[in-house]
Write a protein that holds these residues in place. Structure first.
Motif, PDB file in Angstrom:
ATOM      1  N   UNK A 133       0.827  -1.207   0.000  1.00  0.00           N
ATOM      2  CA  UNK A 133       0.000   0.000   0.000  1.00  0.00           C
ATOM      3  C   UNK A 133       0.865   1.263   0.000  1.00  0.00           C
ATOM      4  N   UNK A 134       1.899   1.279   0.825  1.00  0.00           N
ATOM      5  CA  UNK A 134       2.770   2.460   0.888  1.00  0.00           C
ATOM      6  C   UNK A 134       3.439   2.712  -0.457  1.00  0.00           C
ATOM      7  N   UNK A 135       3.903   1.652  -1.103  1.00  0.00           N
ATOM      8  CA  UNK A 135       4.554   1.805  -2.408  1.00  0.00           C
ATOM      9  C   UNK A 135       3.553   2.271  -3.462  1.00  0.00           C
ATOM     10  N   UNK A 136       2.326   1.751  -3.388  1.00  0.00           N
ATOM     11  CA  UNK A 136       1.296   2.161  -4.339  1.00  0.00           C
ATOM     12  C   UNK A 136       0.999   3.649  -4.209  1.00  0.00           C
ATOM     13  N   UNK A 137       0.865   4.127  -2.976  1.00  0.00           N
ATOM     14  CA  UNK A 137       0.556   5.544  -2.776  1.00  0.00           C
ATOM     15  C   UNK A 137       1.748   6.438  -3.102  1.00  0.00           C
ATOM     16  N   UNK A 138       2.956   5.920  -2.935  1.00  0.00           N
ATOM     17  CA  UNK A 138       4.128   6.696  -3.355  1.00  0.00           C
ATOM     18  C   UNK A 138       4.101   6.901  -4.868  1.00  0.00           C
ATOM     19  N   UNK A 139       3.722   5.851  -5.591  1.00  0.00           N
ATOM     20  CA  UNK A 139       3.613   5.957  -7.049  1.00  0.00           C
ATOM     21  C   UNK A 139       2.523   6.943  -7.445  1.00  0.00           C
ATOM     22  N   UNK A 140       1.387   6.868  -6.763  1.00  0.00           N
ATOM     23  CA  UNK A 140       0.283   7.785  -7.069  1.00  0.00           C
ATOM     24  C   UNK A 140       0.709   9.232  -6.833  1.00  0.00           C
ATOM     25  N   UNK A 141       1.387   9.479  -5.722  1.00  0.00           N
ATOM     26  CA  UNK A 141       1.833  10.843  -5.425  1.00  0.00           C
ATOM     27  C   UNK A 141       2.772  11.358  -6.509  1.00  0.00           C
ATOM     28  N   UNK A 142       3.652  10.487  -6.986  1.00  0.00           N
ATOM     29  CA  UNK A 142       4.592  10.891  -8.029  1.00  0.00           C
ATOM     30  C   UNK A 142       3.867  11.182  -9.337  1.00  0.00           C
ATOM     31  N   UNK A 143       2.921  10.320  -9.712  1.00  0.00           N
ATOM     32  CA  UNK A 143       2.155  10.529 -10.944  1.00  0.00           C
ATOM     33  C   UNK A 143       1.374  11.837 -10.876  1.00  0.00           C
ATOM     34  N   UNK A 144       0.771  12.101  -9.719  1.00  0.00           N
ATOM     35  CA  UNK A 144      -0.034  13.317  -9.589  1.00  0.00           C
ATOM     36  C   UNK A 144       0.821  14.571  -9.712  1.00  0.00           C
ATOM     37  N   UNK A 145       2.047  14.508  -9.216  1.00  0.00           N
ATOM     38  CA  UNK A 145       2.943  15.666  -9.325  1.00  0.00           C
ATOM     39  C   UNK A 145       3.367  15.914 -10.772  1.00  0.00           C
ATOM     40  N   UNK A 146       3.503  14.840 -11.520  1.00  0.00           N
ATOM     41  CA  UNK A 146       4.005  14.956 -12.886  1.00  0.00           C
ATOM     42  C   UNK A 146       2.903  15.225 -13.907  1.00  0.00           C
ATOM     43  N   UNK A 147       1.644  14.957 -13.541  1.00  0.00           N
ATOM     44  CA  UNK A 147       0.556  15.104 -14.501  1.00  0.00           C
ATOM     45  C   UNK A 147       0.145  16.568 -14.652  1.00  0.00           C
ATOM     46  N   UNK A 148      -0.139  16.937 -15.880  1.00  0.00           N
ATOM     47  CA  UNK A 148      -0.629  18.290 -16.155  1.00  0.00           C
ATOM     48  C   UNK A 148      -2.152  18.332 -16.204  1.00  0.00           C
ATOM     49  N   UNK A 149      -2.806  17.168 -16.119  1.00  0.00           N
ATOM     50  CA  UNK A 149      -4.263  17.113 -16.186  1.00  0.00           C
ATOM     51  C   UNK A 149      -4.879  17.695 -14.916  1.00  0.00           C
ATOM     52  N   UNK A 150      -5.931  18.459 -15.084  1.00  0.00           N
ATOM     53  CA  UNK A 150      -6.561  19.154 -13.958  1.00  0.00           C
ATOM     54  C   UNK A 150      -7.083  18.197 -12.897  1.00  0.00           C
ATOM     55  N   UNK A 151      -7.566  17.031 -13.319  1.00  0.00           N
ATOM     56  CA  UNK A 151      -8.176  16.116 -12.348  1.00  0.00           C
ATOM     57  C   UNK A 151      -7.188  15.628 -11.295  1.00  0.00           C
ATOM     58  N   UNK A 152      -5.895  15.729 -11.576  1.00  0.00           N
ATOM     59  CA  UNK A 152      -4.886  15.224 -10.652  1.00  0.00           C
ATOM     60  C   UNK A 152      -4.462  16.254  -9.603  1.00  0.00           C
ATOM     61  N   UNK A 153      -4.913  17.484  -9.723  1.00  0.00           N
ATOM     62  CA  UNK A 153      -4.338  18.553  -8.906  1.00  0.00           C
ATOM     63  C   UNK A 153      -4.588  18.387  -7.408  1.00  0.00           C
ATOM     64  N   UNK A 154      -5.680  17.713  -7.034  1.00  0.00           N
ATOM     65  CA  UNK A 154      -5.991  17.562  -5.610  1.00  0.00           C
ATOM     66  C   UNK A 154      -5.619  16.188  -5.054  1.00  0.00           C
ATOM     67  N   UNK A 155      -4.855  15.415  -5.822  1.00  0.00           N
ATOM     68  CA  UNK A 155      -4.528  14.051  -5.401  1.00  0.00           C
ATOM     69  C   UNK A 155      -3.221  13.982  -4.618  1.00  0.00           C
ATOM     70  N   UNK A 156      -2.283  14.882  -4.895  1.00  0.00           N
ATOM     71  CA  UNK A 156      -0.944  14.771  -4.311  1.00  0.00           C
ATOM     72  C   UNK A 156      -0.970  14.737  -2.784  1.00  0.00           C
TER      73      UNK A 156
END
Length: 374
Positions: free
Chosen positions: A311-334
């Motif tokens: 779970x920790x590794x999965x959320x680390x990946x999600x946080x990284x993807x959200x930081x790198x994404x330019x799509x608006x839907x990701x802005x509140x995920x980090x």
């Protein structure tokens, strides 16, 4: 402090040992007297006969039981459990209160039963909505949940029954009317959610993702998954994990107390038994049961450690993807992703510590089994 049942058995063993050796004098303070909570006594403290090994293993188990109750009191579990745990810890009845709290049908189970009360469930639901629905994406829902929390039981029941759905409709209408808040869902984002529905380690996140991309779903459904559904599922997964491991370890510590009491009684009988061979075999069997229980608990905690790491590794990946994404839907995920990563990392650490305790307990029990053979 050790549970009352095994303290009595220990006292009898110590007295019998002293009488048998002709040295019934005042005993020095046992090795466990100054062992801090959740810290296992050094191996040298358990290398001798019953007067050394038995007090140390009993104290280690008792300290760990109290530490488990303290962890639950300080945890993020529902208030009913935390309050009940603090009451047990602060009781003037000391060790007896801890023992009874862990016993099936005792304080822990009573607190769990209170969680099923409709008023408790409604409050918990309102609190979860406040934690998972941001003002930016769901202002009407957030405001309605906060009002319900400040209100009475009837207000919270009304929010759960109809208030949430009504506020959700108002938020949707506002987003549709305001072009600035209308989110364009890219095909790759929808595919990402579809992959989560199949592969995310969290059951509730998978369910939320699956609903967002169900047949006939719209971009608004996917946007709501990013807006609050993902976070809500993540909170439920974390809470379910914490409650599950708490349930299991409360039972383990209660059973450990019983098994050690039985082993202490078997050692007591060995000191005075006419049939020494039979009594020795029973003492060996009793300590073997302690070791097997502890080893089983260790195995279970290692599995929990692995689950928390995933779970920790999965959320680390999600946080990284959200930081790198330019799509608006990701802005509140980090921010929530980083918070969940930290939560699961903490659970991983706790599981590692618990596994270490149970390993040491298994080792001590095996040493005790060897000791009574001689």
């Amino acid at each position: 402090m050790m549970p009352r049942s095994i303290r009595a058995a220990l006292a009898t063993v110590a007295a019998a040992t002293a009488l048998a050796s002709g040295t019934a004098t005042l005993l020095a303070a046992p090795a466990w007297a100054t062992v801090p909570s959740a810290v296992v006594a050094p191996r040298s403290a358990v290398a001798g006969g019953p007067a050394d090994g038995l007090p140390a293993i009993i104290a280690s188990a008792a300290d760990a039981a109290r530490d488990r109750v303290l962890r639950l009191a300080k945890s993020n579990l529902p208030a009913e459990i935390r309050t009940s745990a603090w009451n047990a810890l602060r009781s003037t009845r000391g060790e007896a209160a801890i023992e009874e709290w862990l016993t099936p049908g005792g304080g822990y189970d009573a607190a769990k039963q209170r969680l099923r009360d409709a008023r408790s469930r409604n409050r918990a639901y309102c609190e979860q909505v406040v934690r998972t629905h941001t003002v930016g994406f769901s202002p009407q829902v957030r405001a309605a949940a906060e009002r319900a929390l400040k209100g009475n039981d009837a207000d919270r029941a009304a929010f759960v029954r109809t208030g949430y759905a009504e506020a959700q409709k108002r938020d949707r209408a506002a987003r549709e009317a305001d072009g600035r808040h209308r989110l364009e869902i890219a095909a790759k984002d929808r595919e990402f959610v579809r992959a989560m529905a199949a592969n995310d380690p969290g059951e509730h996140v998978r369910a939320a993702a699956g609903w967002a991309v169900r047949p006939g779903s719209t971009d608004e459904d996917v946007a709501e998954f990013f807006g609050y559904g993902w976070t809500s599922g993540a909170v439920l997964d974390l809470e379910a994990y914490r409650l599950r491991v708490a349930d299991a370890d409360v039972r383990r510590h209660h059973l450990l107390t019983r098994l050690i009491a039985q082993a202490a009684a078997a050692e007591q009988e060995l000191e005075t038994a006419a049939d020494t061979a039979r009594a020795r075999a029973e003492a060996e069997r009793s300590w073997r049961a302690v070791a097997e229980h502890a080893e089983s608990a260790r195995t279970a905690w290692l599995a929990e450690q692995s689950a928390a790491r995933v779970q920790a590794e999965s959320w680390r990946t999600v946080a990284q993807v959200s930081k790198e994404s330019a799509d608006t839907v990701w802005k509140d995920i980090t921010a929530p992703a980083e918070a969940r990563q930290g939560d699961w990392a903490a659970e991983q650490t706790e599981a590692s510590e618990a596994a270490a305790f149970w390993k040491d307990m298994a080792d001590r029990a095996r040493e005790s089994e060897t000791r009574v053979k001689n």
